[in-house]
Structure formats: structure tokens, C-alpha cells
Design a protein around this motif. Structure first.
Motif, PDB file in Angstrom:
ATOM      1  N   LEU A 221     126.388 111.255  57.747  1.00 17.69           N
ATOM      2  CA  LEU A 221     125.971 111.512  56.341  1.00 17.69           C
ATOM      3  C   LEU A 221     125.238 111.076  55.551  1.00 17.69           C
ATOM      4  CD1 LEU A 221     127.021 115.079  54.481  1.00 17.69           C
ATOM      5  CD2 LEU A 221     124.738 115.001  55.796  1.00 17.69           C
ATOM      6  N   LEU A 265     123.338 118.276  60.975  1.00 12.94           N
ATOM      7  CA  LEU A 265     124.393 119.363  61.397  1.00 12.94           C
ATOM      8  C   LEU A 265     125.632 119.381  61.821  1.00 12.94           C
ATOM      9  CD1 LEU A 265     125.115 121.378  58.920  1.00 12.94           C
ATOM     10  CD2 LEU A 265     123.608 122.425  60.499  1.00 12.94           C
ATOM     11  N   VAL A 268     128.695 116.680  61.971  1.00 13.83           N
ATOM     12  CA  VAL A 268     128.948 116.224  60.675  1.00 13.83           C
ATOM     13  C   VAL A 268     129.502 117.670  60.240  1.00 13.83           C
ATOM     14  CG1 VAL A 268     128.931 116.438  58.084  1.00 13.83           C
ATOM     15  CG2 VAL A 268     127.188 114.956  59.384  1.00 13.83           C
TER      16      VAL A 268
ATOM     17  N   VAL B 140     128.764 124.892  55.930  1.00 16.80           N
ATOM     18  CA  VAL B 140     127.623 124.310  55.952  1.00 16.80           C
ATOM     19  C   VAL B 140     127.077 123.431  54.249  1.00 16.80           C
ATOM     20  CG1 VAL B 140     125.378 125.105  56.154  1.00 16.80           C
ATOM     21  CG2 VAL B 140     126.635 126.153  56.803  1.00 16.80           C
ATOM     22  N   VAL B 142     128.678 121.666  52.454  1.00 14.32           N
ATOM     23  CA  VAL B 142     129.087 119.866  52.496  1.00 14.32           C
ATOM     24  C   VAL B 142     128.414 119.310  54.384  1.00 14.32           C
ATOM     25  CG1 VAL B 142     130.626 120.363  51.017  1.00 14.32           C
ATOM     26  CG2 VAL B 142     131.422 120.710  52.907  1.00 14.32           C
ATOM     27  N   SER B 143     128.429 120.133  54.632  1.00  6.63           N
ATOM     28  CA  SER B 143     128.091 119.416  55.922  1.00  6.63           C
ATOM     29  C   SER B 143     125.987 119.137  55.900  1.00  6.63           C
ATOM     30  CB  SER B 143     128.718 119.932  56.910  1.00  6.63           C
ATOM     31  OG  SER B 143     129.506 120.263  56.915  1.00  6.63           O
ATOM     32  N   ALA B 144     125.392 120.099  55.490  1.00  7.64           N
ATOM     33  CA  ALA B 144     123.716 119.284  55.774  1.00  7.64           C
ATOM     34  C   ALA B 144     123.328 118.696  54.939  1.00  7.64           C
ATOM     35  CB  ALA B 144     123.208 121.083  55.327  1.00  7.64           C
ATOM     36  N   PRO B 145     122.699 118.186  55.676  1.00  5.97           N
ATOM     37  CA  PRO B 145     122.151 116.851  54.921  1.00  5.97           C
ATOM     38  C   PRO B 145     120.895 117.227  53.742  1.00  5.97           C
ATOM     39  CG  PRO B 145     122.087 116.779  57.396  1.00  5.97           C
ATOM     40  CD  PRO B 145     121.919 117.844  57.016  1.00  5.97           C
ATOM     41  N   PHE B 147     118.104 116.207  52.220  1.00  6.96           N
ATOM     42  CA  PHE B 147     117.108 115.526  52.607  1.00  6.96           C
ATOM     43  C   PHE B 147     116.537 116.368  53.957  1.00  6.96           C
ATOM     44  CE2 PHE B 147     119.565 112.182  55.314  1.00  6.96           C
ATOM     45  CZ  PHE B 147     119.295 112.840  56.862  1.00  6.96           C
ATOM     46  N   TRP B 148     117.798 117.137  54.798  1.00  5.83           N
ATOM     47  CA  TRP B 148     116.810 117.630  55.729  1.00  5.83           C
ATOM     48  C   TRP B 148     116.706 119.316  55.376  1.00  5.83           C
ATOM     49  CZ3 TRP B 148     120.011 121.993  58.292  1.00  5.83           C
ATOM     50  CH2 TRP B 148     119.567 122.149  59.265  1.00  5.83           C
ATOM     51  N   PHE B 151     113.622 119.208  53.634  1.00  3.30           N
ATOM     52  CA  PHE B 151     112.532 119.507  54.283  1.00  3.30           C
ATOM     53  C   PHE B 151     112.902 121.384  54.441  1.00  3.30           C
ATOM     54  CE2 PHE B 151     111.105 119.863  59.149  1.00  3.30           C
ATOM     55  CZ  PHE B 151     109.982 119.786  58.755  1.00  3.30           C
ATOM     56  N   MET B 279     118.220 112.330  47.368  1.00  6.20           N
ATOM     57  CA  MET B 279     117.572 112.641  48.479  1.00  6.20           C
ATOM     58  C   MET B 279     116.101 113.654  48.164  1.00  6.20           C
ATOM     59  SD  MET B 279     119.039 110.828  50.736  1.00  6.20           S
ATOM     60  CE  MET B 279     120.078 109.790  50.818  1.00  6.20           C
TER      61      MET B 279
END
Lengths: 289, 337
Positions: A221, A265, A268, B140, B142-145, B147-148, B151, B279
Motif C-alpha cells: 500500500l 485492494l 492487501v 476494506v 484498511v486494505s483499500a488504497p 488515493f484509489w 478517485f 493522498m
């Protein structure tokens, strides 16, 4: 909980396989995701339908179709192929940073706890010192100062990565070192390095492995984030964070930025699933629940 | 208690000074060259111009002299002059900080208001649908970037559905309020400018949800784990056996004991939000510290980078200190050790 006649709850005894599935199903799914990405990364030249850097201006920004499964980007490059090649960099950086940083931090924290006294104090204050910088900001400053490139970004991440491992290793060694088997080993006459590496470490390794697993996702990440900011890879290298950055303005052509993000996603989440499963498996309390 | 507080405080002060040294050494020993980024290739090829530039910004002095100048400046509240904006760094930071503080505070509030009850309910109703929702959401989160996520939120709610405003703190047609605190919500409310207040609030919705994502996940997870632990303790069984109502057992007995890890995490999470804003602010064109930090890093603006990192490190140390203090208040055993 009112009245005398309470409902008597009889625990439903699930069959062993269903119990296993409920307990480790997510972990197995996570492991499957990671293995799939590892295979794609290793066999990228065969798995990718196109050359990831092949520019086709006439076929730019094409939506997903049977020809380009995940569409094409602003230069007409195949998004799916770039994602497959991008897995190589993300996984490589993730494993390198966590393994090297984890090893360094573990040895430092373990040594500190075992030596005690002023050496422990000095090493742990050093850990605290690096710990008081937010990783992404310090890594950003270092990455920017060193210059853009995957190697430099990895160095920047390594500088900020080890302290959590040295803290965990120290607390693990402290709980272990007062146990009788350590005393026995000392009585037999083993040296400190042998006791630390061959006796204590194997007994304390469980929580470290959990941290490594959860941290792999974290490292991926952070690297993707630095890449997104333009501090990771040199273009036109296919990398997930950089791909999201390239598609950031393209709201109508959503596939350019959305799919690389889903790739991040999924990886991770995979590492988080496996890490959580490992933690439950290693913790007898959680295992019996 | 006083001894505990003063020893922690002394430790915190030492850490801040050491932190400035680390920052100074990093920014001065790495090969990044502000001369080249600032003057450009043409001017940098003229030795006289380069020498003048280096002299003007004190880049020709020995390392320790420069650290001493930097440190004594800090003591007087002088953080140096930004090489890029040519303004005192502290003025720059004062301009950019309110936007970040506002965003981070709203995001933090959001993650507390949603995360705490969700974590408690997930623990109490273990393996129910709410537990599954809470776990999925936090995973989700903690796992989702970041910056993404930013967007996707913009693409869906601004681009496709057009129910949320676009990037920035205000609509281009809105007049920003006269600056009092720099926090738009407070400034507009103080001046009774409710149209602009609503505009500012609407602009905060998407970025604060995005920024809250990771923190929300962490707080939910930690609360759930701590509550599960507390609920399995003997005193909870005793309380239930006494015939206390379930609500009182959960809220009065288990929850206070489960708060310790949540407080630690919450404190650090708030400090992390300020940093994590990099970000979110980039995607949402949010004129805050995160973007300023990023721009300074990219242009190798040493004074700015050093000042920001020093300030953020100081905030981290301060938050850690406050967390230690709240430990002592929540758990009297800590002081005795």
C-alpha cells in the motif's frame, strides 16, 4: 434476559469441515489470492496478453472488451497486461522491504531486550526516535531527496520500516528470557547469540510471522502510494500506484484507474486474510472459540 | 503522578530535539540538490550563479553550523524561508494547516462516531450479520488504497451521479469568508454566512469519508477485539450473575475496561490522519499541509521539508505524551510501575 423461562441455547455442533471453513476459510481464500498473484507475476510474459509498454495511439482509451479485457489507457496500452506486469514490482518491493526491515528490526529489538541495561535503553530510544516520524512523510522526504526510482524508494521505506519489528521483538524476548529454558541454556554454557537465535527466537516467532504477513499488505500500500505521488517508479514502468495516477483525471474512462486499484485492494486483503487466520491459529484462546 | 508526568515530559522534549537532528541530517546528507531544481540546468552551469545561490541560502556553511542555525532559529520560532515560495516557512504552514486540521478533525470524528458503536455491537452480537458487516467494512477500510478510494468516490458521486461537489474546499463561485481561524466551518458560522457554510460542509463529505476509511477500519477492529476480551472476563460474568441488565454490563463494566487500547490507537490515528492527508488532499485538490508537504518534497525544498517533518514529529511526540497521560488516568496501575 427477562423471566425465568429463558431460552436454552444449544450450541449447534457444526461438522469439522464446516468449522474449518468458518475458521480458516478467509485465510485460505487470502492464500489463494496471493498465490494467484505470485504466479501471474512470475509468469507475466506468458500470462499477459500484450506487451505492457506497447503504445497504440489509435486504440487509446478503449473500454473493456473481448480484445482488451480491462480496456486501454491514454496511450493505448493494454490495462490488463500492465496490471499483470505491475504485480512483479509491487510484490518484489513488498517482500524486500518487509523481510529486510523485519529482520533488521527483529535482531535489533531482540538484542536490546537480551542485553538489557544502557544498551537496551539506547537501542529502544533510537527505535522511538524513528517511530515518531509518520512513515509516509519521512519516506516521501527521503524518496524525494534520493531521486525517483524503485531502488531509492525501497531504501526510503526501509529507513522507516524496522521500528515496529524491534518493538515487538523486544517485548517477545522480554517475556521469554525469564523462562526456565533460557536459564537452563545459560547454565549449560551457550553464548548469548546462540540463546537468542536458536532458543528464544523459535519460541517467539509466531507473532512476528503474523506481523510480517499483515505488514506485506501495508508495504505494498505504501509503495503504491509513493508511486501514485510520482515518487516510486520511473515511467513508463507498469506499476499499480502509478497507473491509478495516470488515470486519475479520466473519470469517464473509469477503467484506467479503477482496475489497478482493485489489484492493490485484492493483494492487501489477501495478506490481511492470511495474517488474521495465522493469528487465530497461533492463539489458542481464539482457536477454541 | 507529578513525577510520572514530568519524566514523560522531559523524555518528550529530548525526543523532539533529537528528531530535528535526524531530519536535519537526512535532508543534508542525501544527494538531492536544491540548486539544480531551483536554478534549472542553464543557470546551474554558471559557477558564479551557483556560488551566489549557495551563499544566499547558507548552503556553503559547514554541516554543524547549519544545524546550529536551524536549531536556534527553531527556538525563536523561525523555521527558515522556503526556497520555492520565498516566504517564511511558518507563514506557509499557517496558511495551509487549517484546511488539513478541518479535514482531519471531521474525518476523525466520523471514524469515532461510526467505528466505536460498530465495534461494540460487533463484539456483543458476535457472529451476527452486524459482526460480519463490521468486519468486512473494517477490512476494506484498511486494505483499500486511499488515493484509489478518493478517485472512485469522486468518479461515482461527482462524475457519474453528480450528488456531491467536485474537488476543492469551496465552489469557485463561493466567496471564502474573512479569515478568523482558517477553519471554514467555524469562520462561516461565526459570520452567519450559512450558504458558504453549507458549501464548505458539502465539500468536506467525500474527502473526509475517504480519509476516515483506514482509521475507521482500525478503530472498529480494535474496539471489537478489546470488547471481546473484556466480555470474556470474570467480572463481566459476575455482573451478569448479579442480574444487571445487559446494557449496563456492556456499557458500564466492559466498555471502560476495553477503552485503553482504543485510546492509544485513537491518539495515534489522529496524528496519522494529518500525515495521511497527503493522498486525499492530492486527489481532492485540497489546499492543505499534505499537498504542501508533497510539493516541498518534490522540489527538494529543504527548509519547508525540515519544518513540516519537525512539526509533525513534534505532534506525534505530543500525542504519544497525551496518550501516556490518559493511560495513567484510565489505569492507575501504570503510574505505580
Amino acid at each position: 434476559m427477562s423471566g425465568i423461562a429463558q431460552r436454552i441455547v444449544v450450541p449447534v455442533v457444526a461438522s469439522p469441515s464446516r468449522r474449518w471453513l468458518r475458521r480458516y476459510g478467509l485465510a485460505a481464500a487470502g492464500a489463494a489470492i496471493i498465490v494467484a498473484w505470485l504466479l501471474l507475476a512470475i509468469f507475466a510474459p506468458w500470462a499477459a496478453p500484450y506487451d505492457p509498454n506497447f503504445v497504440d495511439v489509435a486504440g487509446r482509451l478503449k473500454p473493456p472488451s473481448s480484445v482488451h479485457w480491462l480496456g486501454t489507457d491514454a496511450l493505448g496500452r493494454d490495462v490488463a497486461s500492465r496490471i499483470i506486469y505491475g504485480a512483479r514490482i509491487s510484490l518484489l518491493v513488498g517482500f524486500t522491504v518487509v523481510l529486510i526491515g523485519g529482520l533488521f528490526g527483529t535482531l535489533l529489538g531482540g538484542a536490546a531486550a537480551y542485553m538489557r541495561g544502557w544498551a537496551e535503553e539506547a537501542l529502544m530510544r533510537l527505535t522511538d526516535l524513528v517511530f515518531c516520524f509518520p512513515p509516509i512523510i519521512l519516506a516521501m522526504a527521503i524518496a524525494a531527496a534520493l531521486g525517483i526510482g524503485t531502488g531509492n524508494t525501497m531504501i526510503a521505506m526501509l529507513v522507516v520500516w524496522w521500528p515496529k519489528f524491534s518493538r515487538l521483538a523486544r517485548s517477545l524476548v522480554i517475556t521469554q528470557r525469564s523462562l526456565e529454558y533460557v536459564e537452563a541454556a545459560q547454565t549449560i554454557g551457550f553464548g548469548p547469540a546462540h540463546i537468542l537465535l536458536r532458543q528464544i527466537l523459535p519460541n517467539a516467532v509466531g507473532p512476528l510471522i503474523v506481523l510480517v504477513t499483515l505488514d506485506l499488505g501495508n508495504a505494498i500500500l505504501v509503495f503504491a502510494g509513493l508511486s501514485f505521488l510520482g515518487l516510486g517508479v520511473v515511467p513508463p514502468t507498469a506499476e499499480w500506484g502509478a497507473m491509478v495516477a495516470e488515470g486519475r483525471e479520466l473519470v469517464q474512462q473509469w477503467w484506467v484507474a479503477t482496475f489497478p486499484g482493485i489489484a492493490i485492494l485484492s493483494v492487501v486483503m489477501g495478506f490481511n486474510f492470511v495474517g488474521d487466520g495465522l493469528r487465530d491459529w497461533l492463539d489458542p484462546h481464539a482457536r477454541n472459540r | 503522578m507529578i513525577r510520572y508526568v514530568s519524566s514523560r515530559l522531559a523524555m518528550a522534549a529530548v525526543m523532539v530535539v533529537l528528531a530535528t537532528l535526524v531530519i536535519f541530517l537526512i535532508s543534508n546528507t542525501v544527494p538531492g540538490d536544491p540548486v539544480l531544481t531551483q536554478l534549472g540546468d542553464l543557470a546551474a552551469s554558471n559557477p558564479a550563479t551557483v556560488a551566489e545561490f549557495r551563499h544566499k541560502w547558507g548552503l556553503d556553511l559547514p554541516l554543524w553550523d547549519r544545524y546550529w542555525i536551524f536549531l536556534s532559529g527553531l527556538a525563536h520560532g523561525d523555521f527558515g524561508v522556503s526556497i520555492v515560495s520565498r516566504r517564511p516557512v511558518l507563514e506557509d504552514i499557517a496558511d495551509y494547516a487549517p484546511a488539513t486540521v478541518e479535514l482531519a478533525s471531521v474525518a476523525f470524528l466520523l471514524s469515532l462516531v461510526v467505528g466505536l458503536p460498530l465495534g461494540v455491537m460487533a463484539a456483543v452480537k458476535r457472529d451476527s450479520w452486524i459482526d460480519h458487516v463490521a468486519r468486512a467494512l473494517s477490512l476494506v477500510g484498511v486494505s483499500a488504497p486511499t488515493f484509489w478510494l478518493a478517485f472512485v468516490m469522486l468518479a461515482v458521486f461527482y462524475g457519474a451521479l453528480d450528488v456531491a461537489p467536485g474537488p476543492g474546499r469551496l465552489d469557485p463561485v463561493s466567496f471564502p469568508p474573512a479569515r478568523i481561524t482558517g477553519l471554514l466551518l467555524i469562520d462561516t458560522a461565526l459570520q452567519g454566512d450559512w450558504d458558504t457554510f453549507h458549501d464548505a460542509l458539502a465539500h468536506l463529505v467525500l474527502p473526509s469519508i475517504v480519509l476516515a476509511g483506514a482509521t475507521l477500519g482500525l478503530i472498529t477492529r480494535t474496539t471489537r477485539a478489546a470488547m471481546l476480551e473484556a466480555l470474556s472476563q470474570d467480572y463481566v460474568r459476575v455482573a451478569k450473575a448479579k442480574g444487571l441488565r445487559a446494557r449496563i454490563v456492556v456499557m458500564g463494566h466492559a466498555l471502560p475496561n476495553a477503552m485503553l487500547p482504543v485510546v492509544t490507537l485513537g491518539g495515534l490515528a489522529y496524528a496519522n490522519l494529518l500525515a495521511g492527508a497527503v493522498m486525499t488532499e492530492t486527489v481532492f485538490s485540497w489546499p492543505g499541509l499534505g499537498r504542501y508537504t508533497f510539493q516541498s518534497a518534490v522540489s527538494v525544498d529543504f527548509p519547508a521539508i525540515m519544518a513540516i517533518t519537525a512539526i509533525v514529529a513534534a505532534i506525534f511526540v505530543l500525542v504519544n505524551f497525551l496518550v501516556d497521560l490518559s493511560y495513567a488516568l484510565l489505569d492507575p496501575r501504570v503510574v505505580k510501575k
